[in-house]
Design a protein around this motif. Structure first.
Motif, PDB file in Angstrom:
ATOM      1  N   ASN A 233       0.868  -1.168   0.000  1.00 53.48           N
ATOM      2  CA  ASN A 233       0.000   0.000   0.000  1.00 53.48           C
ATOM      3  C   ASN A 233       0.907   1.221   0.000  1.00 53.48           C
ATOM      4  OD1 ASN A 233      -1.708   2.089   0.572  1.00 53.48           O
ATOM      5  ND2 ASN A 233      -2.908   0.945   2.085  1.00 53.48           N
ATOM      6  N   PRO A 234       0.928   1.986  -1.083  1.00 57.32           N
ATOM      7  CA  PRO A 234       1.888   3.073  -1.173  1.00 57.32           C
ATOM      8  C   PRO A 234       1.666   4.164  -0.119  1.00 57.32           C
ATOM      9  CG  PRO A 234       0.813   2.700  -3.275  1.00 57.32           C
ATOM     10  CD  PRO A 234       0.068   1.905  -2.262  1.00 57.32           C
ATOM     11  N   TRP A 235       0.482   4.183   0.396  1.00 53.05           N
ATOM     12  CA  TRP A 235       0.177   5.265   1.332  1.00 53.05           C
ATOM     13  C   TRP A 235       0.775   5.006   2.713  1.00 53.05           C
ATOM     14  CZ3 TRP A 235      -3.882   5.595   5.299  1.00 53.05           C
ATOM     15  CH2 TRP A 235      -4.041   6.901   5.776  1.00 53.05           C
ATOM     16  N   ASN A 236       0.669   3.764   3.194  1.00 54.67           N
ATOM     17  CA  ASN A 236       1.149   3.498   4.539  1.00 54.67           C
ATOM     18  C   ASN A 236       2.178   2.380   4.619  1.00 54.67           C
ATOM     19  OD1 ASN A 236      -0.461   1.353   4.023  1.00 54.67           O
ATOM     20  ND2 ASN A 236      -2.037   1.867   5.505  1.00 54.67           N
ATOM     21  N   ALA A 237       2.666   1.931   3.477  1.00 53.20           N
ATOM     22  CA  ALA A 237       3.723   0.923   3.415  1.00 53.20           C
ATOM     23  C   ALA A 237       3.327  -0.387   4.089  1.00 53.20           C
ATOM     24  CB  ALA A 237       5.010   1.456   4.018  1.00 53.20           C
ATOM     25  N   VAL A 238       2.052  -0.630   4.175  1.00 56.03           N
ATOM     26  CA  VAL A 238       1.593  -1.913   4.689  1.00 56.03           C
ATOM     27  C   VAL A 238       1.597  -2.901   3.529  1.00 56.03           C
ATOM     28  CG1 VAL A 238      -0.455  -3.118   5.501  1.00 56.03           C
ATOM     29  CG2 VAL A 238       0.234  -0.998   6.576  1.00 56.03           C
ATOM     30  N   ILE A 239       2.044  -4.108   3.824  1.00 59.53           N
ATOM     31  CA  ILE A 239       2.112  -5.122   2.767  1.00 59.53           C
ATOM     32  C   ILE A 239       0.826  -5.940   2.783  1.00 59.53           C
ATOM     33  CG2 ILE A 239       3.266  -7.249   2.099  1.00 59.53           C
ATOM     34  CD1 ILE A 239       5.011  -5.029   1.361  1.00 59.53           C
ATOM     35  N   HIS A 240       0.253  -6.096   1.600  1.00 61.07           N
ATOM     36  CA  HIS A 240      -0.949  -6.903   1.468  1.00 61.07           C
ATOM     37  C   HIS A 240      -0.554  -8.240   0.844  1.00 61.07           C
ATOM     38  CE1 HIS A 240      -4.056  -3.475   1.643  1.00 61.07           C
ATOM     39  NE2 HIS A 240      -2.899  -3.002   2.055  1.00 61.07           N
ATOM     40  N   LEU A 241      -0.958  -9.297   1.494  1.00 62.46           N
ATOM     41  CA  LEU A 241      -0.657 -10.626   0.957  1.00 62.46           C
ATOM     42  C   LEU A 241      -1.955 -11.321   0.594  1.00 62.46           C
ATOM     43  CD1 LEU A 241       2.019 -12.005   3.443  1.00 62.46           C
ATOM     44  CD2 LEU A 241       2.402 -10.813   1.314  1.00 62.46           C
ATOM     45  N   GLY A 242      -1.903 -12.027  -0.506  1.00 64.29           N
ATOM     46  CA  GLY A 242      -3.045 -12.829  -0.885  1.00 64.29           C
ATOM     47  C   GLY A 242      -2.727 -14.300  -0.669  1.00 64.29           C
ATOM     48  N   GLU A 277      -3.337   6.309  -3.534  1.00 61.87           N
ATOM     49  CA  GLU A 277      -3.694   6.979  -2.286  1.00 61.87           C
ATOM     50  C   GLU A 277      -4.028   6.004  -1.168  1.00 61.87           C
ATOM     51  OE1 GLU A 277      -6.691   9.204  -4.153  1.00 61.87           O
ATOM     52  OE2 GLU A 277      -5.554  11.067  -4.087  1.00 61.87           O
ATOM     53  N   GLY A 278      -3.935   4.742  -1.445  1.00 58.18           N
ATOM     54  CA  GLY A 278      -4.174   3.737  -0.424  1.00 58.18           C
ATOM     55  C   GLY A 278      -5.627   3.639   0.005  1.00 58.18           C
ATOM     56  N   THR A 286      -9.118 -16.924  -7.900  1.00 58.54           N
ATOM     57  CA  THR A 286      -9.257 -18.034  -8.838  1.00 58.54           C
ATOM     58  C   THR A 286     -10.731 -18.319  -9.114  1.00 58.54           C
ATOM     59  OG1 THR A 286      -7.378 -18.870  -7.639  1.00 58.54           O
ATOM     60  CG2 THR A 286      -8.255 -20.287  -9.316  1.00 58.54           C
ATOM     61  N   ASP A 287     -11.591 -17.877  -8.231  1.00 54.74           N
ATOM     62  CA  ASP A 287     -13.019 -18.062  -8.454  1.00 54.74           C
ATOM     63  C   ASP A 287     -13.581 -17.041  -9.426  1.00 54.74           C
ATOM     64  OD1 ASP A 287     -12.706 -15.926  -6.861  1.00 54.74           O
ATOM     65  OD2 ASP A 287     -14.271 -16.433  -5.420  1.00 54.74           O
ATOM     66  N   LYS A 288     -12.684 -16.444 -10.204  1.00 54.10           N
ATOM     67  CA  LYS A 288     -13.038 -15.516 -11.291  1.00 54.10           C
ATOM     68  C   LYS A 288     -13.673 -14.224 -10.789  1.00 54.10           C
ATOM     69  CE  LYS A 288     -13.818 -19.246 -14.547  1.00 54.10           C
ATOM     70  NZ  LYS A 288     -14.777 -19.835 -15.460  1.00 54.10           N
ATOM     71  N   THR A 289     -13.554 -13.957  -9.538  1.00 50.03           N
ATOM     72  CA  THR A 289     -14.109 -12.697  -9.035  1.00 50.03           C
ATOM     73  C   THR A 289     -13.051 -11.612  -9.101  1.00 50.03           C
ATOM     74  OG1 THR A 289     -13.452 -13.322  -6.818  1.00 50.03           O
ATOM     75  CG2 THR A 289     -15.732 -13.737  -7.431  1.00 50.03           C
ATOM     76  N   LEU A 290     -13.550 -10.425  -9.232  1.00 47.11           N
ATOM     77  CA  LEU A 290     -12.687  -9.250  -9.106  1.00 47.11           C
ATOM     78  C   LEU A 290     -13.416  -8.296  -8.180  1.00 47.11           C
ATOM     79  CD1 LEU A 290     -10.375  -7.374  -9.928  1.00 47.11           C
ATOM     80  CD2 LEU A 290     -11.752  -6.656 -11.856  1.00 47.11           C
ATOM     81  N   LYS A 291     -12.838  -8.079  -7.022  1.00 48.06           N
ATOM     82  CA  LYS A 291     -13.534  -7.267  -6.032  1.00 48.06           C
ATOM     83  C   LYS A 291     -12.772  -5.997  -5.756  1.00 48.06           C
ATOM     84  CE  LYS A 291     -15.890 -11.023  -3.797  1.00 48.06           C
ATOM     85  NZ  LYS A 291     -16.123 -11.763  -2.589  1.00 48.06           N
ATOM     86  N   ILE A 292     -13.534  -4.955  -5.540  1.00 46.26           N
ATOM     87  CA  ILE A 292     -12.935  -3.680  -5.171  1.00 46.26           C
ATOM     88  C   ILE A 292     -13.268  -3.446  -3.703  1.00 46.26           C
ATOM     89  CG2 ILE A 292     -12.765  -1.234  -5.723  1.00 46.26           C
ATOM     90  CD1 ILE A 292     -12.153  -2.928  -8.137  1.00 46.26           C
ATOM     91  N   TRP A 293     -12.241  -3.198  -2.923  1.00 44.71           N
ATOM     92  CA  TRP A 293     -12.419  -2.966  -1.487  1.00 44.71           C
ATOM     93  C   TRP A 293     -12.046  -1.530  -1.148  1.00 44.71           C
ATOM     94  CZ3 TRP A 293     -13.936  -6.431   2.401  1.00 44.71           C
ATOM     95  CH2 TRP A 293     -14.161  -7.748   1.971  1.00 44.71           C
ATOM     96  N   ASP A 294     -12.835  -0.994  -0.257  1.00 48.39           N
ATOM     97  CA  ASP A 294     -12.468   0.315   0.287  1.00 48.39           C
ATOM     98  C   ASP A 294     -11.618   0.048   1.524  1.00 48.39           C
ATOM     99  OD1 ASP A 294     -12.249   2.738   1.496  1.00 48.39           O
ATOM    100  OD2 ASP A 294     -14.258   3.402   0.909  1.00 48.39           O
ATOM    101  N   LEU A 295     -10.379   0.488   1.490  1.00 49.26           N
ATOM    102  CA  LEU A 295      -9.467   0.155   2.587  1.00 49.26           C
ATOM    103  C   LEU A 295      -9.673   1.045   3.811  1.00 49.26           C
ATOM    104  CD1 LEU A 295      -6.159  -0.524   0.667  1.00 49.26           C
ATOM    105  CD2 LEU A 295      -7.543  -2.167   1.896  1.00 49.26           C
ATOM    106  N   ARG A 296     -10.398   2.122   3.649  1.00 50.99           N
ATOM    107  CA  ARG A 296     -10.638   2.977   4.814  1.00 50.99           C
ATOM    108  C   ARG A 296     -11.744   2.392   5.680  1.00 50.99           C
ATOM    109  NH1 ARG A 296     -11.520   8.003   1.043  1.00 50.99           N
ATOM    110  NH2 ARG A 296     -12.433   6.295  -0.111  1.00 50.99           N
TER     111      ARG A 296
END
Lengths: 522, 847
Positions: A233-242, A277-278, A286-296
């Motif tokens: 996350n460029p805003w807070n340097a938190v690493i997101h792992l999947g 902006e994070g 893999t379940d063919k989904t594409l989700k958009i999450w609001d991180l705030r």
């Protein structure tokens, strides 16, 4: 409107976007001095806002997008050739393909200022290229699997996650380091402000390595199996792992547990992307989904399906989302803001599966690494039009690069500062003292201070005298004259010491059992 | 009262006298000499002045002086002065001394001027000497009358003399008094009708006689005491005397009112002092308060720049200022003169230029400015270049540079008509004939076979080399141009051999001169030449054969990124190479020239011929060759005999393939294919689209559900969340000990057991979790201890609340986050001191 002085109190348009923090008026205070200070600070803040808004004038460049002329025309039907014909030649020249069918699929990375391109073929082909001029910095054939490539803080160094270890090479392709601690990593990320190289992979460990000091900052066990995707996350340097179970976990190097865990997909995560902006995160599974999450709010904003699982996601500076699925690359505009029914652009690389797509910083170009090589395609409006040369300068000279390097090293942040909300640093937290220092911790601190290396110690004669080393020699079975003499002398010395000690203590000497006549044979 | 009157009178007299003296001094300084002579005549008087003074001091001290020390000092001082006077009979000094003496006398008389030193003596208060003497005499008489037991140390003669003098003087003084009164009267009269100073002075001179001094020492036997009242003249003060003064109608004297209260007792010293201090503090405060504004403004100022008040910039000859305002008189005068002579008119100055410019046409003007600009630019560049070159420290570079320069010079010389120098060089060369073996020396050397000597041989070789060089020069080659090409080098050698054959044959009659050696050499030469021919051929062939395939794989896997160029371009390059080779091969000058000429023509032709549009090769990545992706075409053979089913299957397959092909060719993505909208969350506006999507969506969802039926990740996640919530919640701890209170063992009846329970705080309470209402999200609520060290536990001092403090944090200072202006302003140091300047202390603005 009254003008007072140079930095008058007149208002300027567009100050609101520069505002920070709480814009409410401060409460009244009785303390006169404090009040005046606060007032002064508020004025300074206002001035700063105004001044910042004034600099808007300098941002001359505008981002432009593909626009359809009528309802019938769809922007996603434009082909790259058509676009290349329409745009100016300098932009058209930036569209190119590299046919590298032998060592694919290719993963790619761009340097932070977008000047250099790093491609890494799965079968061991790594090349660093100044892609605009076509000048090749280095080309390596590693004869080993290459899982990921990543530029460090500038184009002078890059890290390559190979079959077993991760390596760091310099611009000439000289191997500088082998990071023994990073075993079987398949994903690389670099936190430029902390100088941390983060790796994750098959082992399920997330490891942070400080590349400026060479110290492994932390290694965190995710306990979630092999990591599938990693982005910062460029805003807070938190690493997101999947992960394989469809969760996305957020990590900071100073916390053993994930900061947040999100169950996003049912199947394994394929890739994720976070905007500049994070605020938003796109996750494909893999379940063919594409989700958009609001991180705030940590809420799901949107939910799409892809025809095949999306392998590669990237969000550009202007908020375009590129989705690589199968041989297709689809680019979505405004997908973070509202639901879209049509993509913005589409590109097919026939017969070649997309491995990785990445937007070029400060350019309207999307780089796509695929099975058959690499192609760079034109995506109007994807790049940030106005770059800040103090931050990242795409046209920097060698000198500027060096200076920037030094400056960024001076401004390097501690890994401790990484947290979900970076704004908490410097703020007031009542728990701070109670948690920070317990009495025993303070004691520890004080003892630590006492035993620091800076203390003056009495000069003690070293234990390794020539005599002792002679005695200590391994060949103990050899008895020579010197050794015998030494041993005898030492024994006598020891006895003398003991005698003296006894004398001092007032212990009466043992009676000589042998009597004076035989005592000398003792 | 008479005495008072007298005193006032005396004062007026004094005034007059003073005036007189001043006037006199002003009138005729020459008169001093006269005066001086008068004084000078009685030297002994002056000498004994000190004694006199002492006596007077002794007598008057109890009455007049509070500060005895001062007086004694003065007395001593005066003594010293007189000593000086004695030693040097300088008139001016004596005059001064006189004045001083007068002043001192006055001091002794007047209580008012007690504390004042000489410096502060007012001239108006000065008393004439005569008067002083009068007073002294009066005192003396009194004392003599009161004290009969007075001891006079002086000898009899002196005493008698002094007595005589005193008597005489008394009469004189009386006279004087009257005179003085007269004078006063006269003065007053004269003041009314235009005072004639000169006449007054002359009159005074005649009347005033400076009396002789009396020398007398009186010793008082009485003790000095504050209770010793001066009872001069033996008259004691009685009550009657005092009452009489009151009764006598003297208005100044009054009886103190009987009803008036007695004076209050003064405050204790301590309190008095305190009051004084308070008063003093008030004063001091007022004084200091004047600084208040200044100090406050300085304190509130964001930046203090020192020096505060900019020092005036002093004009020097070099400072140029347009707004010259003349400040000094001289400048004003000069300015006026300049103005009058019309030299200082700016407009006029400008007109000259304007006239000059007006004559030019705009084109010319433009040209001129362009020229000027060009010149300036060139000069600037040249200067820059020179500077840069001058900076280079490399010796190698300078060596090369020097060589180049010399060569250039040579060229220039050869071009120029710098004939003398040139001729000289030529002559020298000729004289030495160092370039040819035809010189007599060389011949002789060859003849005599001295060439076997190493030295001689070396020199000869040097000669040959020189000759070669010169020949090369004739051909128009640069130095070292040919050395690259080895082949041609060898050839040249052989050529030379032909030339110098005769020479070489004579070189030595040693082994080389023998027949078989010669033959062998000849053979070797032939072979070499043959080889050379071969090589040349090869060279050309290499270019002939090249068909433009540039991407030669040298190393497996290593790609060579070289722009693929056109066939024609390559051909052209080959052609030029050919030409060059040919040109190189042309040995003679004429040959060369001709080849050059032909080449020019050829190149022109080439230009004319290659008019084809060239492909844009600016970007090497833009490879033009696009390989068609091979499509696997399944060939299905359908025969008539085959069944209907097979036919249908084949047809279907064909259709499918066709469709597939179509899709790949168009590379178009059907929206319905790419995207299936999930209706679960959103109800998108386009219902039509949705309708289209519905069937597919169902199938997809079903598929997915089928695909991930095994691992129920969602429920797992929920379970994990539940667990975390439980773990991090507050919990109760049962501290009651088993068996505690059951003294009698396991009894049947239920005892009221008090449960000792302690509540332990967990990380966060269940209902206060941040992720309470968030689906599919677990937020870690544990405190990050390492982050905490970057936080403060309390609001820092000057701030009262957290809001205030955090408000102060919201403005970043760094230049990355603010404009440059703000950054500079915020990071400016509070105190800026200009280096090398003297900083004066703060000046009071209120004065």
């Amino acid at each position: 409107m009254a003008l007072t002085g140079k930095m008058g109190s007149y208002d300027r348009d567009g100050t609101s976007k520069y505002e920070r923090g709480d814009s409410r008026k401060a409460k009244f205070t009785k303390d006169k001095k404090l009040r005046s200070n606060l007032k002064k600070m508020d004025n300074q803040y206002k001035e700063a806002l105004r001044s910042a808004a004034g600099t808007d004038l300098l941002l001359q460049e505008e981002a432009g997008f593909l626009e359809a002329e009528d309802e019938m025309e769809k922007t996603f039907k434009f082909k790259q050739d058509e676009i290349a014909e329409a745009v100016d030649s300098s932009t058209a020249n930036k569209k190119f393909d590299l046919k590298l069918p032998e060592f694919g699929p290719y993963t790619i990375d761009y340097s932070r200022n977008g000047r250099q391109l790093l491609i890494g073929g799965r079968k061991g082909h790594v090349a660093s290229i100044d892609w605009r001029t076509g000048a090749l910095d280095c080309e390596l054939h590693l004869n080993e699997t290459v899982n990921a490539v990543k530029y460090l803080h500038n184009d002078q160094y890059f890290a390559v996650a190979q079959k077993k270890y991760t390596f760091i090479y310099d611009k000439q392709g000289i191997e500088l380091h082998r990071l023994n601690q990073h075993i079987e990593s398949t994903l690389l990320e670099f936190l430029p402000y902390h100088f941390l190289l983060a790796t994750a992979g098959n082992t399920g460990f997330l490891k942070y390595h400080d590349v400026s000091t060479g110290v492994l900052v932390s290694e965190i066990k995710t306990k979630l199996g092999p990591t599938q995707a990693m982005k910062q996350n460029p805003w807070n340097a938190v690493i997101h792992l999947g992960h394989g179970n469809g969760t996305v976990s957020l990590w900071a190097p100073n916390m053993p547990d994930p900061l947040v865990k999100i169950q996003s997909c049912r199947g394994p995560i394929r890739d994720l992307a976070i905007d500049r902006e994070g605020k938003y995160m796109a996750v494909s599974g893999t379940d063919k989904t594409l989700k958009i999450w609001d991180l705030r709010k940590l809420k799901e904003v949107d939910h799409y399906y892809t025809q095949t699982p999306a392998n590669s996601l990237d969000i550009s500076d202007t908020g375009l989302l590129s989705v690589g699925w199968g041989p297709h690359v689809t680019i979505w505009k405004d997908v973070l803001k509202q639901r879209q029914s049509n993509p913005y652009m589409n590109h097919l690389i026939a017969g070649s599966k997309i491995e990785k797509s990445k937007f070029v910083p400060f350019e309207d170009i999307l780089g796509v690494g695929h099975q058959q090589g690499f192609s760079s395609i034109i995506v109007p409006g994807s790049g940030e039009a106005n770059y800040d040369a103090l931050e990242l300068n795409p046209y920097e000279t060698a000198k500027q690069r060096q200076q920037q390097e030094v400056r960024s090293l001076i401004n390097k942040l501690s890994p401790d500062t990484i947290s979900l909300d970076p704004n908490v640093i410097g703020t007031v937290d009542k728990r701070a003292t109670s948690i920070r220092l317990k009495p025993n911790q303070i004691n520890e601190l004080s003892t630590e201070e006492g035993s620091s290396k800076m203390d003056i110690r009495p000069e003690v004669k070293g234990k390794n005298s020539a005599l002792r080393s002679h005695l200590r020699k391994k060949r103990q079975n050899v008895i020579d004259q010197r050794k015998v003499r030494i041993e005898k002398n030492l024994k006598m010395e020891k006895e003398a010491r003991q005698r003296k000690y006894r004398q001092d203590k007032g212990i009466p000497e043992e009676k000589d059992l042998l009597g004076p006549a035989l005592a000398r044979f003792k | 009262m008479p005495p008072k009157k007298k005193s006032s009178k005396k004062r007026s007299n004094r005034k007059i006298l003073d005036a007189f003296q001043i006037a006199e001094r002003a009138q005729n300084p020459d008169a001093n000499s006269e005066d001086g002579s008068d004084y000078g005549s009685d030297d002994d008087l002056q000498v004994h002045d000190g004694i006199l003074d002492a006596r007077r001091f002794v007598k008057d001290a109890p009455e007049d002086f509070e500060d005895e020390e001062l007086d004694s000092d003065e007395a001593l001082g005066s003594d010293d002065d007189y000593d000086v006077l004695n030693s040097k009979f300088s008139q001016s000094i004596r005059d001064k001394a006189k004045k001083k003496k007068l002043g001192k006398l006055d001091l002794s008389e007047n209580e008012e001027s007690e504390d004042e030193g000489y410096a502060s003596i007012d001239e108006s208060k000065l008393v004439t000497l005569s008067e002083a003497w009068d007073m002294d005499d009066r005192d003396l008489q009194k004392t003599q009358a009161s004290k009969p037991n007075e001891v006079v140390l002086d000898d009899d003669a002196w005493e008698s003399e002094s007595e005589e003098e005193s008597s005489s003087e008394e009469s004189e003084s009386e006279e004087e008094e009257s005179d003085e009164e007269d004078i006063f009267a006269n003065d007053e009269e004269e003041e009314e009708d235009d005072v004639n100073l000169t006449s007054t002075v002359s009159r005074l001179k005649s009347t005033i006689k400076i009396p002789k001094e009396k020398r007398r020492l009186i010793v008082e036997s009485r003790e000095e005491n504050e209770y010793n009242l001066p009872t001069a003249g033996g008259a004691t003060l009685s009550l009657a005397d005092m009452i009489s003064a009151v009764d006598g109608g003297d208005q100044d004297a009054i009886l103190i009112d009987s009803e008036s209260k007695s004076l209050e007792t003064p405050l204790p010293k301590r309190i008095q002092v305190r009051h004084d201090r308070a008063a003093a503090y008030e004063l001091a405060k007022d004084e200091v308060d004047k600084w208040k504004d200044t100090v406050q403004s300085n304190r509130q100022a964001e930046v203090l720049k020192f020096p505060m008040n900019k020092p005036e910039i002093h004009d020097t000859a070099t400072t140029f200022r347009s707004d010259v305002v003349p400040t000094t008189d001289l400048e004003v005068k000069v300015q006026e003169v300049l103005k009058q002579s019309a030299l200082i008119d700016d407009s006029k100055e400008a007109t000259f230029e304007e006239i000059a410019v007006a004559k030019l046409s705009p084109e010319e003007m433009k040209k001129r400015t362009a020229e000027l600009r060009l010149m300036r630019e060139l000069m600037f560049r040249d200067e820059k270049r020179a500077k840069r070159i001058k900076k280079i420290k490399s010796k190698q570079y300078h060596k090369i540079k020097k060589k180049e320069r010399l060569r250039n010079q040579e060229l220039v010389e050869s071009d120029d008509e710098d004939t003398e120098d040139h001729d000289l060089n030529r002559a020298r060369e000729r004289m030495t004939l160092k370039h040819k073996t035809q010189s007599s020396w060389a011949k002789s050397m060859i003849k005599s076979g001295l060439t076997k000597d190493a030295n001689n041989r070396a020199e000869l070789e040097e000669m040959l080399r020189q000759g070669e060089k010169l020949r090369a020069k004739q051909m128009g080659f640069e130095d070292g141009e040919q050395s690259n090409d080895e082949v041609s080098d060898i050839e040249r050698e052989y050529d030379q051999d032909d030339e110098d054959d005769s020479v070489r044959s004579k070189l030595g009659k040693g082994v080389m001169g023998m027949d078989f050696m010669k033959k062998a050499e000849e053979r070797a030469k032939q072979e070499n030449l043959q080889q050379l021919a071969m090589l040349k051929k090869d060279d050309l062939e290499l270019f002939d054969e090249d068909d433009g395939s540039v991407n030669v794989t040298k190393n497996q896997g290593r790609r060579v990124y070289v722009p693929t160029t056109n066939q024609e371009e390559i051909l052209e390059i080959n052609r030029t190479v050919h030409e060059q080779v040919e040109q190189d091969q042309a040995k003679s000058l004429t040959n060369k020239l001709s080849s050059k000429f032909t080449k020019k023509i050829a190149s022109n032709e080439a230009v004319a011929s290659t008019d084809e549009p060239e492909e844009d090769s600016s970007n090497p990545w833009l490879s033009t060759t696009t390989t068609q992706t091979e499509k696997s075409t399944k060939v299905t053979t359908i025969e008539k005999e085959s069944s209907k089913l097979a036919k249908a299957a084949a047809k279907l397959a064909k259709q499918k393939q066709k469709k597939h092909n179509n899709r790949t060719q168009e590379a178009l993505i059907d929206m319905n294919d790419t995207l299936a909208v999930s209706s679960g969350i959103h109800d998108s506006g386009d219902e039509e689209e949705q309708d289209e999507d519905v069937p597919k969506m169902f199938t997809q969802k079903d598929l997915i559900k089928q695909a991930f039926a095994g691992d129920d990740v969602v429920s797992e996640f929920e379970a994990e969340k539940k667990r975390v919530i439980e773990d991090e919640d507050d919990y109760e701890e049962d501290l009651s000990m088993p068996g505690w209170g059951d003294w009698a063992g396991g009894s049947n009846k239920k005892s009221k057991k008090r449960k000792i329970v302690r509540k332990v705080d967990g990380v966060v309470q269940k209902d206060k979790r941040k992720d309470k209402n968030l689906k599919n999200v677990i937020i870690n609520e544990r405190v990050n201890k390492k982050n905490l060290k970057y936080q403060s536990s309390e609001v820092p001092y000057p701030f009262e609340s957290r809001e205030q403090y955090e408000r102060s944090l919201r403005m970043p200072v760094g230049q990355q986050w603010t404009s440059r202006e703000t950054h500079q302003k915020l990071t400016m140091p509070r105190v800026i001191v200009k280096q090398g300047t003297v900083i004066d202390p703060l000046k009071a603005p209120f004065k």
